[in-house]
Design an enzyme around this catalytic site. Sequence first.
Site, PDB file in Angstrom:
ATOM      1  N   TYR A   1       0.849  -1.350  -0.025  1.00 52.89           N
ATOM      2  CA  TYR A   1       0.005  -0.023   0.138  1.00 52.89           C
ATOM      3  C   TYR A   1       0.783   1.155   0.092  1.00 52.89           C
ATOM      4  CZ  TYR A   1      -3.972  -3.010   1.010  1.00 52.89           C
ATOM      5  OH  TYR A   1      -5.218  -3.881   0.729  1.00 52.89           O
TER       6      TYR A   1
ATOM      7  N   ARG B   1      -5.320 -16.255  10.748  1.00 55.71           N
ATOM      8  CA  ARG B   1      -6.273 -17.229  10.190  1.00 55.71           C
ATOM      9  C   ARG B   1      -6.899 -18.084  11.197  1.00 55.71           C
ATOM     10  NH1 ARG B   1      -7.163 -14.587   5.897  1.00 55.71           N
ATOM     11  NH2 ARG B   1      -5.363 -13.690   4.924  1.00 55.71           N
TER      12      ARG B   1
END
Length: 312
Positions: A150, A292
């Site tokens: 980003y 996760r």
Amino acid sequence: MLNTALKIKNITIPNRIMMPPMARELSDEGKVSDALIEYYAKRAEGTGLIIVEHEYVSPEGIASPKQLSMADDSVIDGFRKLTDAIHSKGSFAIAQLNHAGIESISHNKLNLNEMTLDEIDHVKESFVKAAVRSKKAGFDGVEIHAAHGYFLSQFYSPYTNKRTDDYGGTLENRIRLHNEIIADVREAVGEDYVIAIRFGAYDYLEGGSKLEDIPIAVESFVKSGADLIDISGGLCRYVNPNSKEPGYFRQLSKIAKDSCDVPVILTGGVKKAKDAENLLNEGFCDLIGIGRALLMDAEWSKKALKYLENVQ
């Protein structure tokens, strides 16, 4: 060690489990939805610290259609409900502030190599205003997103940063914007408020960032006002192309930890409590990001702490 407390600025995190920011795409036109509050509340119990998924700081920096916003004051009340829910479970909450740069889906996306100094100043101001909103919304701190390809990650990497002014070329120039944002945010939120940076420390790419740059960058972030270093990947995003072992960014987090005196977070591939415990005991980090595994099992943190009680 996973179940020991850690003090950062004015907060004492009850254990070393951190839930990293993972975009759930559950916002309501950028605002917090009831579904999002429920999602985080379920995972907050037993989790020492939650870094809430990235929020765009200005409209041209939006990364996805259902991303959360921290770009105007209308979002504050919704975030207050979210932070209240997280706090009610005994956890702490940090807001992750982001600008997607050229990765934005906006028609007005910004290319770092073509930006004017006025446009750079606008982005800095947007981060500062978003940080102030985060504090008003009850967050215990903010994290500057400088990873995963980003905006700030694009500035850090020589692979993408081809500027020839004070924001490009040398390492000092490529981290100038990071440090200016950290310093400006610190001035705006005060000395006692937590400022973290998610640092895309390495690109794993020829022509990209270098391992030897990590200590210099980390030291500068701390000097500018960062209280917490959250290690992840750069242009490689949140995966290590060379490893899938638990804590696969451990080499990077160890370099960071050895070069600063603030806590360091390691995230990536950790699914078992014993692996988290080992990484902490071996000195790779001070906090473990469980991504996760917590996404799949909202009670992972509670189960992990119970497991450690039984084996100790």
